[in-house]
Design a protein around this motif. Structure first.
Motif, PDB file in Angstrom:
ATOM      1  N   SER A   1      -8.525 -47.595 -81.529  1.00  0.00           N
ATOM      2  CA  SER A   1      -8.010 -48.418 -80.426  1.00  0.00           C
ATOM      3  C   SER A   1      -6.519 -48.660 -80.587  1.00  0.00           C
ATOM      4  O   SER A   1      -5.788 -48.764 -79.597  1.00  0.00           O
ATOM      5  CB  SER A   1      -8.729 -49.761 -80.370  1.00  0.00           C
ATOM      6  N   THR A   2      -6.070 -48.762 -81.834  1.00  0.00           N
ATOM      7  CA  THR A   2      -4.631 -48.914 -82.061  1.00  0.00           C
ATOM      8  C   THR A   2      -3.883 -47.686 -81.545  1.00  0.00           C
ATOM      9  O   THR A   2      -2.783 -47.803 -80.998  1.00  0.00           O
ATOM     10  CB  THR A   2      -4.353 -49.114 -83.552  1.00  0.00           C
TER      11      THR A   2
ATOM     12  N   LEU B   1     -10.409 -54.458 -77.429  1.00  0.00           N
ATOM     13  CA  LEU B   1     -11.130 -53.499 -78.277  1.00  0.00           C
ATOM     14  C   LEU B   1     -10.754 -53.690 -79.742  1.00  0.00           C
ATOM     15  O   LEU B   1     -11.625 -53.765 -80.621  1.00  0.00           O
ATOM     16  CB  LEU B   1     -10.803 -52.067 -77.860  1.00  0.00           C
ATOM     17  N   ILE B   2      -9.445 -53.779 -79.990  1.00  0.00           N
ATOM     18  CA  ILE B   2      -8.983 -53.949 -81.367  1.00  0.00           C
ATOM     19  C   ILE B   2      -9.543 -55.238 -81.944  1.00  0.00           C
ATOM     20  O   ILE B   2     -10.058 -55.271 -83.069  1.00  0.00           O
ATOM     21  CB  ILE B   2      -7.439 -53.964 -81.423  1.00  0.00           C
TER      22      ILE B   2
ATOM     23  N   ILE C   1      -7.267 -54.366 -72.291  1.00  0.00           N
ATOM     24  CA  ILE C   1      -8.480 -53.675 -72.722  1.00  0.00           C
ATOM     25  C   ILE C   1      -8.335 -53.218 -74.174  1.00  0.00           C
ATOM     26  O   ILE C   1      -9.204 -53.450 -75.018  1.00  0.00           O
ATOM     27  CB  ILE C   1      -8.766 -52.468 -71.807  1.00  0.00           C
ATOM     28  N   ALA C   2      -7.178 -52.567 -74.479  1.00  0.00           N
ATOM     29  CA  ALA C   2      -6.984 -52.059 -75.842  1.00  0.00           C
ATOM     30  C   ALA C   2      -6.968 -53.207 -76.840  1.00  0.00           C
ATOM     31  O   ALA C   2      -7.580 -53.120 -77.915  1.00  0.00           O
ATOM     32  CB  ALA C   2      -5.678 -51.269 -75.918  1.00  0.00           C
TER      33      ALA C   2
ATOM     34  N   ALA D   1       0.566 -42.139 -81.966  1.00  0.00           N
ATOM     35  CA  ALA D   1      -0.869 -42.117 -81.700  1.00  0.00           C
ATOM     36  C   ALA D   1      -1.533 -40.960 -82.442  1.00  0.00           C
ATOM     37  O   ALA D   1      -2.591 -41.121 -83.055  1.00  0.00           O
ATOM     38  CB  ALA D   1      -1.123 -42.010 -80.198  1.00  0.00           C
TER      39      ALA D   1
ATOM     40  N   VAL E   1      -4.766 -45.985 -78.997  1.00  0.00           N
ATOM     41  CA  VAL E   1      -4.686 -46.192 -77.547  1.00  0.00           C
ATOM     42  C   VAL E   1      -3.470 -47.044 -77.205  1.00  0.00           C
ATOM     43  O   VAL E   1      -2.712 -46.757 -76.269  1.00  0.00           O
ATOM     44  CB  VAL E   1      -5.973 -46.861 -77.022  1.00  0.00           C
ATOM     45  N   LEU E   2      -3.256 -48.080 -78.002  1.00  0.00           N
ATOM     46  CA  LEU E   2      -2.101 -48.958 -77.798  1.00  0.00           C
ATOM     47  C   LEU E   2      -0.798 -48.169 -77.900  1.00  0.00           C
ATOM     48  O   LEU E   2       0.115 -48.333 -77.084  1.00  0.00           O
ATOM     49  CB  LEU E   2      -2.139 -50.045 -78.867  1.00  0.00           C
TER      50      LEU E   2
ATOM     51  N   GLY F   1      -4.361 -52.238 -69.062  1.00  0.00           N
ATOM     52  CA  GLY F   1      -4.614 -51.305 -70.158  1.00  0.00           C
ATOM     53  C   GLY F   1      -4.400 -51.957 -71.507  1.00  0.00           C
ATOM     54  O   GLY F   1      -5.206 -51.801 -72.426  1.00  0.00           O
ATOM     55  N   PHE F   2      -3.322 -52.738 -71.592  1.00  0.00           N
ATOM     56  CA  PHE F   2      -3.037 -53.414 -72.858  1.00  0.00           C
ATOM     57  C   PHE F   2      -4.138 -54.405 -73.185  1.00  0.00           C
ATOM     58  O   PHE F   2      -4.597 -54.493 -74.335  1.00  0.00           O
ATOM     59  CB  PHE F   2      -1.693 -54.147 -72.785  1.00  0.00           C
TER      60      PHE F   2
ATOM     61  N   GLN G   1      -0.151 -46.198 -74.807  1.00  0.00           N
ATOM     62  CA  GLN G   1       0.345 -47.021 -73.709  1.00  0.00           C
ATOM     63  C   GLN G   1       1.812 -47.386 -73.897  1.00  0.00           C
ATOM     64  O   GLN G   1       2.522 -47.655 -72.931  1.00  0.00           O
ATOM     65  CB  GLN G   1      -0.488 -48.286 -73.595  1.00  0.00           C
TER      66      GLN G   1
END
Lengths: 172, 321
Positions: free
Chosen positions: A38-39, A11-12, A7-8, A52, A41-42, A4-5, A45
């Motif tokens: 996207s941040t 993306l960032i 991917i995020a 968020a 999303v981070l 997950g990290f 997580q």
């Protein structure tokens, strides 16, 4: 590093690159929005849903809106395109690598030896520290923001109120 | 994980089909208000009219205007639907169950609500049409302005219940009282304020100036055809349905109700709010752009600030314990 990290982070990374490299200003603004989202999303997580939400509300909802307004209000009539120019690639690369090194060094020196966060953040503890421990800074900031807002309104106000075209809506 | 995913899929399907039903329901309701009958030929009592509309829209040619930003133009309509659906994930369906349970559900719902204006702006900008751009500009201005009273109104249940968790707010209402009804002074006005701001955020009459057809042709949807138009249209309804659900969760006790608490109460309250919203839509006229801003900044924002203060004061009295 969880998937997950990764991917995020990708993306960032991609959104940031596109933000500075896209030639159309509007696309740059939208990529910036994608980067900010996207941040968020981070943050999710990291078990920090409050941050968020704030990220969505303030950065994607607020800062991006400001930029959208900037784009729309400064558009020259007639020609459709708003273009941006990037700095020459080599110069940009050197500057951004230097900045990255500086930030990374700072972050690593701060987290070295610092204990990892034991439990996920709680809204209540954030609120308690903002309104309890740091109340003075909080109140000072709100006064500062208020002053900035009043100043902005004062600057934006037209000097001669009651011009004929503004009609009944003219300020008193 | 699998439960949450299947629940999410179910919620998406339910919201979308409820939206299709809402299209039919609104047309019937509007027709009755205007002494007409409304759709009646497609299916029993016209029930399949939305399906027929959908088929019609899918068949139509999709036209991209010259000079349009093709990527943004194509991307914007699906995004409007996705962002409108996002907030549905946080609605508590029955005690303790939502697709996403979060301690800060209210904040996330409002955050996603604010995002909804991004694709609208994308659509307006990419259309390369002055009416679309004006509509987009109005939509953005309206969305950020009414975001302020929306947050203030949402603060009232948060303060009264002492939590930002939507399920926690419902639980509190189930054990104490519905905020729309009691305490009557910060509760009911906050509910009305929330409804007004929510209507404005989803661009409904009397706040639908971004697509005022007498001034702007069709606003951001001017250049859209076929299913692309359908998406934007659909998103507006999804936004209203989800907004009504959020409103009933925050002010009318959500799944709480006499006899058996559960999903049916939430659906019933959502339907009532939805009816109310469309009742307003077919009764009132549109505000002018400057009236809209005056209403927001000179009336709703101060009222919202006062309500937040009053709800904090109510908490201090300790009567709700």
């Amino acid at each position: 590093m969880t998937p997950g990290f990764i991917i995020a982070a990708l993306l960032i990374f991609a959104a940031s690159i596109f933000t500075v490299r896209s030639s159309k200003l509007v696309h740059a603004v939208l990529w910036l929005g994608a980067m900010l989202a996207s941040t968020a999303v981070l943050f999710i997580q990291l078990d920090a849903p409050f941050l968020a939400g704030i990220q969505l509300l303030l950065y994607v909802g607020g800062v991006m809106t400001l930029m959208i307004f900037g784009v729309m209000l400064t558009k020259k009539s007639g020609d459709g395109e708003l273009r941006t120019e990037s700095a020459p690639a080599l110069r940009g690369l050197v500057i951004s690598l230097a900045l990255f090194g500086l930030l990374a060094g700072g972050i690593f020196s701060m987290t070295n030896g610092a204990p990892a966060l034991q439990k996920p953040e709680e809204v209540a503890s954030i609120a308690a520290s903002v309104l309890g421990e740091h109340w003075l800074a909080f109140e000072t900031l709100s006064v500062l923001l208020l002053a900035a807002m009043v100043g902005a309104i004062l600057l934006a106000r037209k000097r001669d109120a009651g011009a004929p075209e503004s009609g009944k809506a003219s300020p008193r | 994980m699998i439960f949450a995913a299947s629940l999410a899929a179910a919620v998406v399907i339910v919201v979308l089909s409820a939206t299709a039903l809402a299209l039919w329901y609104e047309r019937k309701l509007a027709a009755r208000m205007q002494t007409r009958i409304g759709p009646q030929f497609v299916g029993p009592i016209g029930l399949f009219q939305p399906v027929a509309d959908l088929l019609k829209l899918v068949q139509k040619e999709e036209i991209v205007p010259m000079g349009a930003d093709r990527v943004l133009f194509a991307l914007a309509p699906p995004l409007t639907v996705i962002f409108a659906l996002a907030a549905a994930a946080f609605v508590p369906l029955w005690p303790g169950v939502a697709v996403v349970r979060s301690d800060v559900g209210v904040l996330l719902v409002i955050g996603f609500g604010g995002l909804a204006m991004v694709p609208v702006w994308m659509a307006g900008w990419a259309s390369f049409n002055k009416y679309a751009l004006l509509g987009a500009m109005r939509a953005v201005a309206q969305s950020i302005s009414y975001g302020v009273p929306l947050v203030l109104a949402a603060m009232v249940p948060v303060i009264l219940a002492g939590t930002m968790d939507l399920d926690g707010i419902t639980q509190f209402q189930a054990t104490h009282h519905w905020f729309g009804l009691w305490p009557i002074i910060p509760g009911l006005p906050a509910f009305i304020l929330f409804l007004l701001a929510m209507l404005a955020e989803s661009n409904r009459i009397p706040f639908d100036i971004p697509e005022a057809e007498s001034e702007l042709v069709a606003g951001v949807t001017t250049e859209y055809t076929g299913m692309q138009f359908g998406f934007v249209y659909l998103a507006e309804y999804v936004h209203t349905v989800v907004g009504a659900a959020i409103g009933s969760v925050m002010f009318l006790g959500g799944w709480d109700g006499p006899f058996a608490p559960g999903l049916h109460w939430l659906l019933l309250k959502t339907l009532c709010l939805f009816t109310f919203i469309y009742w307003i839509r077919w009764t009132l006229v549109r505000l002018r752009a400057d009236q809209l801003m005056t209403l927001c900044w000179k009336w709703l924002v101060p009222a919202g600030l006062g309500l937040v203060f009053l709800s904090a004061a109510w908490n201090q009295t300790g009567w709700s314990r």
